[in-house]
Motif scaffolding. Structure first.
Motif, PDB file in Angstrom:
ATOM      1  N   THR A 133       0.763  -1.158  -0.065  1.00  0.00           N
ATOM      2  CA  THR A 133      -0.045   0.031  -0.085  1.00  0.00           C
ATOM      3  C   THR A 133       0.951   1.104  -0.019  1.00  0.00           C
ATOM      4  OG1 THR A 133      -1.750  -1.139   1.423  1.00  0.00           O
ATOM      5  CG2 THR A 133      -1.780   1.268   1.110  1.00  0.00           C
ATOM      6  N   LYS A 136       1.968   1.814  -3.513  1.00  0.00           N
ATOM      7  CA  LYS A 136       1.020   2.032  -4.148  1.00  0.00           C
ATOM      8  C   LYS A 136       0.709   1.037  -5.293  1.00  0.00           C
ATOM      9  CE  LYS A 136      -0.358   6.555  -3.215  1.00  0.00           C
ATOM     10  NZ  LYS A 136      -0.698   7.919  -3.500  1.00  0.00           N
ATOM     11  N   CYS A 141      -0.832  -5.765  -3.783  1.00  0.00           N
ATOM     12  CA  CYS A 141      -1.728  -5.695  -2.748  1.00  0.00           C
ATOM     13  C   CYS A 141      -3.232  -6.536  -3.106  1.00  0.00           C
ATOM     14  CB  CYS A 141      -2.296  -4.368  -2.500  1.00  0.00           C
ATOM     15  SG  CYS A 141      -3.249  -3.967  -1.240  1.00  0.00           S
ATOM     16  N   SER A 174      -5.599   0.493   3.773  1.00  0.00           N
ATOM     17  CA  SER A 174      -5.322   0.147   2.074  1.00  0.00           C
ATOM     18  C   SER A 174      -6.537   0.787   1.298  1.00  0.00           C
ATOM     19  CB  SER A 174      -4.989  -1.161   1.826  1.00  0.00           C
ATOM     20  OG  SER A 174      -4.859  -1.572   0.478  1.00  0.00           O
ATOM     21  N   THR A 177      -6.266   4.568   0.976  1.00  0.00           N
ATOM     22  CA  THR A 177      -5.183   5.019  -0.141  1.00  0.00           C
ATOM     23  C   THR A 177      -5.450   5.003  -1.311  1.00  0.00           C
ATOM     24  OG1 THR A 177      -3.636   4.371   1.875  1.00  0.00           O
ATOM     25  CG2 THR A 177      -2.602   4.664  -0.217  1.00  0.00           C
ATOM     26  N   PHE A 178      -5.994   3.530  -1.835  1.00  0.00           N
ATOM     27  CA  PHE A 178      -6.078   3.261  -3.207  1.00  0.00           C
ATOM     28  C   PHE A 178      -7.332   3.970  -3.743  1.00  0.00           C
ATOM     29  CE2 PHE A 178      -3.366  -0.414  -2.160  1.00  0.00           C
ATOM     30  CZ  PHE A 178      -2.463  -0.093  -3.043  1.00  0.00           C
TER      31      PHE A 178
END
Length: 442
Positions: A133, A136, A141, A174, A177-178
């Motif tokens: 994460t 990225k 992931c 996660s 973030t994404f």
């Protein structure tokens, strides 16, 4: 032709003898050897493990024993020096051989159990997800999230261990973030995380904050508008769990600000995906309508026809759905537009009175609260008269006799006083038998 007929008859006789032999075998009592039985359940062990005392148990039973707070061996009553459970492969293979030998008695061979995941392995996967994460690295992931999901599918034990070791927080972080990076770019990964999160609640305060952030909520709402039915169901379930575990209205206030959220929730109710999604959508709608900022939201729901849709659900809905539908109706009646729409529908009063004491204790509280709002806060006497005509007075008296909460009791007392003022204006009142059910023109 004669030969063929005799041959077939001989085959039928032979098959009949075999069937008789099998039936004879089934009549015999099959005794499971004692060393194949779990000392706790006395059933055939499927996953034998040995404790530090040297006694072998079925893994499921001994884990339940230890989780209940016991720290001794059930057979020897000795204090356990260690809670380690060592798989007893020798006994397991003997049990499998015994199952094969007794197949004619209907005994099925037990499958070789998978070794449960350890806390160390869970922590290792979590660390790798955090690292991916940070970089990225969506592909890596996604691979790790898929591994978590596969491990959880193997057994409830694995699923429980994943939850206990804080993977929910890691996936929530996660997801945020994404989702903040690019929803379109990481769509598949975000779907995978959302699916896994449905069974990881509660997430804890930190996990809630990550999944309740603006970026996360907008991503979840985005999935609600999608075409994938499974993802839409996962999204509404996650929202339901988020709101149910929230300590304030911060998350619901954030959802209200997202454009199109009311349409997405209404669509799930109007065109059902399944019972689970329907109930989750009702709960999300209820939590959002509890917010002080929900006036515009309530107005939008009224325009779309939520009141009529909820009343239709109450006509033939099962108890759990009806309870949640009553909650939504009660919440939308906090606002004037909602009360007016409810009063204008001929189904409202009959259904509210009918559902009292027929759904659940919570359902009764919702129904009484809605009656109170419609009868006391609407500047028209029709709701009170309508409630009397469908037997509300008697039903409320029964609720008092059966027993209810103080808040509900207070509302019922006020309603009965109000109804008492109108009872003499109805032709259906009789001093001996109470109200008779006579249809009156409105």
């Amino acid at each position: 032709m004669i030969f063929s007929w005799r041959h077939k008859r001989a085959n039928r006789r032979g098959q009949a003898r075999k069937n008789e032999a099998l039936e004879g075998n089934c009549d015999l009592e099959l005794t499971i050897p004692r060393h194949f039985q779990c000392p706790i359940s006395l059933d055939l062990m499927k996953d034998p493990v040995t404790l530090s005392t040297g006694i072998t148990y079925d893994r499921e039973n001994i884990e339940r024993w230890i989780e209940a707070g016991n720290q001794t061996c059930p057979v020897t009553n000795q204090a356990l020096k260690s809670f380690d459970q060592i798989p007893n492969h020798s006994i397991r293979r003997m049990i499998q051989d015994w199952c094969v030998d007794n197949k004619s008695y209907g005994v099925e061979r037990i499958p070789t159990p998978r070794i449960p995941i350890t806390p160390y392995e869970v922590s290792e996967i979590s660390s790798k997800i955090v690292a991916a994460t940070t970089r990225k690295d969506g592909n890596k992931c996604q691979e790790l999230v898929g591994k978590i999901r596969n491990l959880a599918k193997e057994s409830e034990r694995n699923k429980k261990r994943v939850v206990e070791n804080g993977v929910g927080y890691v996936l929530s972080s996660s997801f945020e973030t994404f989702a903040g990076d690019s929803m379109e770019k990481h769509e598949v990964l975000l779907k995978e995380i959302l699916s896994a999160l449905t069974w990881m609640f509660p997430l804890g305060i930190e996990g809630q904050s990550k999944l309740g952030s603006s970026a996360s909520l907008r991503c979840i709402a985005w999935f609600l508008h999608g075409e994938d039915l499974s993802t839409r169901q996962h999204a509404v379930i996650v929202l339901k769990e988020l709101l149910a575990n929230s300590l304030d209205h911060q998350i619901s206030d954030g959802l209200i600000e997202i454009e199109g959220i009311s349409e997405a929730l209404f669509k799930i109710l109007e065109v059902p995906i399944g019972p689970t999604a329907t109930k989750a959508s009702l709960m999300v709608t209820y939590y959002m309508l509890q917010s002080e900022k929900s006036e515009k939201l309530a107005s939008r729901f009224v325009e779309m026809g939520l009141v009529s849709l909820v009343l239709e659900m109450l006509v033939d809905g099962e108890k759990r759905t009806s309870e949640k539908a009553l909650g939504v109706l009660e919440a939308i009646c906090n606002w004037e537009e909602g009360r007016e729409k409810a009063c204008s529908n001929a189904l409202t009063m009959p259904l509210l009175v009918k559902k009292i004491l027929r759904v659940s204790e919570m359902g009764t509280e919702f129904a009484v609260s809605t009656l109170s709002k419609l009868c006391k806060e609407v500047e028209d006497e029709n709701p009170v008269i309508e409630a009397l005509e469908v037997g509300a007075f008697q039903k409320l008296l029964v609720v008092l006799q059966v027993g209810c909460g103080e808040n509900t009791k207070e509302k019922i007392t006020e309603l009965l006083k109000l109804m008492n003022l109108y009872k003499n204006r109805l032709d259906c009142f009789d001093s001996l038998s109470g109200f008779k059910y006579i249809q009156r023109p409105y």
